[in-house]
Design a protein around this motif. Structure first.
Motif, PDB file in Angstrom:
ATOM      1  N   LEU A  89      11.037  -2.913 -17.559  1.00 29.22           N
ATOM      2  CA  LEU A  89      12.427  -3.250 -17.249  1.00 29.22           C
ATOM      3  C   LEU A  89      13.131  -1.995 -16.758  1.00 29.22           C
ATOM      4  O   LEU A  89      13.075  -0.945 -17.410  1.00 29.22           O
ATOM      5  N   ILE A  90      13.769  -2.077 -15.598  1.00 30.24           N
ATOM      6  CA  ILE A  90      14.404  -0.904 -14.997  1.00 30.24           C
ATOM      7  C   ILE A  90      15.787  -0.647 -15.586  1.00 30.24           C
ATOM      8  O   ILE A  90      16.182   0.489 -15.825  1.00 30.24           O
ATOM      9  N   TRP A  91      16.536  -1.711 -15.839  1.00 30.77           N
ATOM     10  CA  TRP A  91      17.924  -1.577 -16.318  1.00 30.77           C
ATOM     11  C   TRP A  91      18.170  -2.579 -17.419  1.00 30.77           C
ATOM     12  O   TRP A  91      17.617  -3.691 -17.356  1.00 30.77           O
ATOM     13  N   PRO A  92      18.914  -2.313 -18.470  1.00 28.38           N
ATOM     14  CA  PRO A  92      19.735  -1.108 -18.721  1.00 28.38           C
ATOM     15  C   PRO A  92      18.965   0.068 -19.294  1.00 28.38           C
ATOM     16  O   PRO A  92      19.466   1.194 -19.346  1.00 28.38           O
ATOM     17  N   SER A  93      17.724  -0.179 -19.753  1.00 29.70           N
ATOM     18  CA  SER A  93      16.899   0.928 -20.234  1.00 29.70           C
ATOM     19  C   SER A  93      15.463   0.664 -19.804  1.00 29.70           C
ATOM     20  O   SER A  93      15.066  -0.482 -19.605  1.00 29.70           O
ATOM     21  N   ASN A  94      14.709   1.734 -19.675  1.00 31.48           N
ATOM     22  CA  ASN A  94      13.334   1.615 -19.193  1.00 31.48           C
ATOM     23  C   ASN A  94      12.406   1.284 -20.365  1.00 31.48           C
ATOM     24  O   ASN A  94      11.966   2.164 -21.097  1.00 31.48           O
ATOM     25  N   VAL A  95      12.142  -0.004 -20.559  1.00 32.59           N
ATOM     26  CA  VAL A  95      11.269  -0.447 -21.637  1.00 32.59           C
ATOM     27  C   VAL A  95      10.202  -1.385 -21.056  1.00 32.59           C
ATOM     28  O   VAL A  95      10.399  -2.003 -20.014  1.00 32.59           O
ATOM     29  N   GLN A  96       9.083  -1.488 -21.754  1.00 29.25           N
ATOM     30  CA  GLN A  96       8.011  -2.358 -21.294  1.00 29.25           C
ATOM     31  C   GLN A  96       8.123  -3.731 -21.977  1.00 29.25           C
ATOM     32  O   GLN A  96       8.253  -3.825 -23.190  1.00 29.25           O
ATOM     33  N   LEU A  97       8.069  -4.779 -21.169  1.00 26.35           N
ATOM     34  CA  LEU A  97       8.105  -6.145 -21.667  1.00 26.35           C
ATOM     35  C   LEU A  97       6.717  -6.753 -21.568  1.00 26.35           C
ATOM     36  O   LEU A  97       5.931  -6.386 -20.693  1.00 26.35           O
ATOM     37  N   ARG A  98       6.416  -7.696 -22.471  1.00 26.08           N
ATOM     38  CA  ARG A  98       5.113  -8.348 -22.466  1.00 26.08           C
ATOM     39  C   ARG A  98       5.294  -9.851 -22.659  1.00 26.08           C
ATOM     40  O   ARG A  98       6.117 -10.284 -23.453  1.00 26.08           O
ATOM     41  N   THR A  99       4.505 -10.621 -21.929  1.00 27.77           N
ATOM     42  CA  THR A  99       4.492 -12.068 -22.095  1.00 27.77           C
ATOM     43  C   THR A  99       3.036 -12.509 -22.229  1.00 27.77           C
ATOM     44  O   THR A  99       2.182 -12.085 -21.442  1.00 27.77           O
ATOM     45  N   LYS A 100       2.776 -13.362 -23.214  1.00 26.19           N
ATOM     46  CA  LYS A 100       1.429 -13.890 -23.406  1.00 26.19           C
ATOM     47  C   LYS A 100       1.276 -15.208 -22.660  1.00 26.19           C
ATOM     48  O   LYS A 100       2.174 -16.048 -22.671  1.00 26.19           O
ATOM     49  N   VAL A 101       0.131 -15.376 -22.025  1.00 20.57           N
ATOM     50  CA  VAL A 101      -0.153 -16.589 -21.264  1.00 20.57           C
ATOM     51  C   VAL A 101      -1.553 -17.077 -21.625  1.00 20.57           C
ATOM     52  O   VAL A 101      -2.491 -16.272 -21.689  1.00 20.57           O
ATOM     53  N   LYS A 102      -1.675 -18.386 -21.863  1.00 17.45           N
ATOM     54  CA  LYS A 102      -2.987 -19.002 -22.061  1.00 17.45           C
ATOM     55  C   LYS A 102      -3.390 -19.697 -20.766  1.00 17.45           C
ATOM     56  O   LYS A 102      -2.612 -20.474 -20.212  1.00 17.45           O
ATOM     57  N   LEU A 103      -4.588 -19.422 -20.295  1.00 15.05           N
ATOM     58  CA  LEU A 103      -5.113 -20.041 -19.083  1.00 15.05           C
ATOM     59  C   LEU A 103      -6.300 -20.921 -19.476  1.00 15.05           C
ATOM     60  O   LEU A 103      -7.364 -20.419 -19.834  1.00 15.05           O
ATOM     61  N   MET A 104      -6.096 -22.241 -19.411  1.00 18.09           N
ATOM     62  CA  MET A 104      -7.125 -23.204 -19.798  1.00 18.09           C
ATOM     63  C   MET A 104      -7.828 -23.690 -18.539  1.00 18.09           C
ATOM     64  O   MET A 104      -7.218 -24.370 -17.693  1.00 18.09           O
ATOM     65  N   GLN A 105      -9.098 -23.333 -18.376  1.00 19.46           N
ATOM     66  CA  GLN A 105      -9.808 -23.624 -17.137  1.00 19.46           C
ATOM     67  C   GLN A 105     -10.088 -25.126 -16.975  1.00 19.46           C
ATOM     68  O   GLN A 105     -10.594 -25.778 -17.874  1.00 19.46           O
ATOM     69  N   THR A 106      -9.711 -25.655 -15.807  1.00 17.00           N
ATOM     70  CA  THR A 106      -9.944 -27.063 -15.495  1.00 17.00           C
ATOM     71  C   THR A 106     -11.104 -27.227 -14.519  1.00 17.00           C
ATOM     72  O   THR A 106     -11.938 -28.112 -14.681  1.00 17.00           O
ATOM     73  N   THR A 107     -11.143 -26.390 -13.505  1.00 20.63           N
ATOM     74  CA  THR A 107     -12.278 -26.286 -12.594  1.00 20.63           C
ATOM     75  C   THR A 107     -12.513 -24.795 -12.385  1.00 20.63           C
ATOM     76  O   THR A 107     -11.620 -23.982 -12.654  1.00 20.63           O
ATOM     77  N   PRO A 108     -13.689 -24.385 -11.923  1.00 16.01           N
ATOM     78  CA  PRO A 108     -13.946 -22.949 -11.773  1.00 16.01           C
ATOM     79  C   PRO A 108     -12.878 -22.243 -10.934  1.00 16.01           C
ATOM     80  O   PRO A 108     -12.633 -22.589  -9.786  1.00 16.01           O
ATOM     81  N   GLY A 109     -12.192 -21.289 -11.555  1.00 19.71           N
ATOM     82  CA  GLY A 109     -11.159 -20.526 -10.865  1.00 19.71           C
ATOM     83  C   GLY A 109      -9.776 -21.127 -10.925  1.00 19.71           C
ATOM     84  O   GLY A 109      -8.810 -20.497 -10.480  1.00 19.71           O
ATOM     85  N   THR A 110      -9.628 -22.325 -11.466  1.00 23.05           N
ATOM     86  CA  THR A 110      -8.315 -22.971 -11.578  1.00 23.05           C
ATOM     87  C   THR A 110      -8.024 -23.278 -13.045  1.00 23.05           C
ATOM     88  O   THR A 110      -8.894 -23.762 -13.776  1.00 23.05           O
ATOM     89  N   PHE A 111      -6.782 -23.008 -13.445  1.00 21.85           N
ATOM     90  CA  PHE A 111      -6.402 -23.082 -14.844  1.00 21.85           C
ATOM     91  C   PHE A 111      -5.060 -23.801 -15.002  1.00 21.85           C
ATOM     92  O   PHE A 111      -4.258 -23.851 -14.080  1.00 21.85           O
ATOM     93  N   GLU A 112      -4.840 -24.345 -16.194  1.00 29.80           N
ATOM     94  CA  GLU A 112      -3.509 -24.799 -16.601  1.00 29.80           C
ATOM     95  C   GLU A 112      -2.890 -23.635 -17.370  1.00 29.80           C
ATOM     96  O   GLU A 112      -3.475 -23.128 -18.328  1.00 29.80           O
ATOM     97  N   ALA A 113      -1.696 -23.199 -16.938  1.00 36.19           N
ATOM     98  CA  ALA A 113      -1.071 -22.013 -17.512  1.00 36.19           C
ATOM     99  C   ALA A 113       0.020 -22.388 -18.506  1.00 36.19           C
ATOM    100  O   ALA A 113       0.874 -23.231 -18.226  1.00 36.19           O
ATOM    101  N   TYR A 114      -0.009 -21.733 -19.670  1.00 38.51           N
ATOM    102  CA  TYR A 114       0.987 -21.929 -20.715  1.00 38.51           C
ATOM    103  C   TYR A 114       1.530 -20.557 -21.115  1.00 38.51           C
ATOM    104  O   TYR A 114       0.787 -19.726 -21.648  1.00 38.51           O
ATOM    105  N   ALA A 115       2.812 -20.310 -20.860  1.00 37.29           N
ATOM    106  CA  ALA A 115       3.427 -19.026 -21.185  1.00 37.29           C
ATOM    107  C   ALA A 115       4.165 -19.129 -22.515  1.00 37.29           C
ATOM    108  O   ALA A 115       4.801 -20.146 -22.817  1.00 37.29           O
ATOM    109  N   LYS A 116       4.076 -18.086 -23.315  1.00 35.23           N
ATOM    110  CA  LYS A 116       4.767 -18.069 -24.600  1.00 35.23           C
ATOM    111  C   LYS A 116       6.208 -17.641 -24.382  1.00 35.23           C
ATOM    112  O   LYS A 116       6.487 -16.489 -24.032  1.00 35.23           O
ATOM    113  N   ILE A 117       7.113 -18.586 -24.584  1.00 37.09           N
ATOM    114  CA  ILE A 117       8.539 -18.349 -24.366  1.00 37.09           C
ATOM    115  C   ILE A 117       9.288 -18.789 -25.620  1.00 37.09           C
ATOM    116  O   ILE A 117       9.131 -19.926 -26.071  1.00 37.09           O
ATOM    117  N   ALA A 118      10.069 -17.890 -26.181  1.00 42.23           N
ATOM    118  CA  ALA A 118      10.849 -18.184 -27.389  1.00 42.23           C
ATOM    119  C   ALA A 118       9.966 -18.737 -28.505  1.00 42.23           C
ATOM    120  O   ALA A 118      10.329 -19.687 -29.202  1.00 42.23           O
TER     121      ALA A 118
END
Length: 198
Positions: A89-118
């Motif tokens: 994050l550039i502003w208001p302070s320089n801190v690193q943010l992280r988001t976890k994502v689960k990628l559930m493979q449906t076909t080779p190379g393609t996934f259903e994505a689920y992001a952890k939010i709140a």
């Protein structure tokens, strides 16, 4: 009490528009449906996992005011991948943010994505590896149809194993792959990998 069909339609459209506004935070609006992304029969998860550094990305509000984006992929026992999405994050302070994502493979190379939010995982749409790269640039793409004639929402990323820029040959290959799938490569913007938090 009887419910008028028009009321149901208005309600469904309102929900759809609300969903569209939420996902506009994480995606770019696209006219028309999502493109059909072919499977990658020989996609190798064990070769793909590890760190990837963002080189190009579609612009969308969720990434505004951030830089130094990188992804770290981990293999899952079910054949999919877990992903930690880092950005500074550039502003208001320089801190690193992280988001976890689960990628559930449906076909080779393609996934259903689920992001952890709140504190809970939210379905974000498909997440497709268009060019795996492994040791050269990778091209990933996510899209979700909104419905009700509202088109779809999309996001795209080009990443490398290091923070170096793209060569002219790499740029040409990526643009050709995007054009073949009706993805507008001109939407990609250069990513900033300078002055990063380690």
């Amino acid at each position: 009490m009887a419910v008028h069909p028009l009321s149901v339609l208005v309600f469904l459209v309102a929900i759809s528009m609300g969903t569209a506004m939420i996902y506009d935070t994480f995606f770019t609006r696209r006219d028309g449906p999502c493109p059909t992304i072919p499977a990658l029969p020989n996609f190798n998860v064990s070769r793909y996992v590890g760190y990837w550094y963002e080189s190009r990305r579609f612009p969308f509000p969720f990434q505004y005011g951030t830089k130094c984006t990188k992804n770290r992929y981990f293999p899952r026992d079910d054949g999919g991948m877990n992903l930690i999405y880092y950005r500074d994050l550039i502003w208001p302070s320089n801190v690193q943010l992280r988001t976890k994502v689960k990628l559930m493979q449906t076909t080779p190379g393609t996934f259903e994505a689920y992001a952890k939010i709140a504190g809970r995982y939210v379905y974000m749409g498909t997440y497709s590896v268009i060019i795996p790269g492994y040791d050269s640039p990778t091209f990933t793409y996510s899209c979700r149809d909104i419905g009700f004639g509202l088109g779809s929402i999309e996001a795209g990323w080009v990443m490398k194993r290091a923070t170096t820029g793209l060569t002219a040959g790499e740029e040409t290959e990526l643009q050709s792959a995007a054009t073949a799938l009706n993805i507008n490569y001109s939407q990609f913007q250069p990513a900033d990998q300078s002055g990063c938090i380690v």
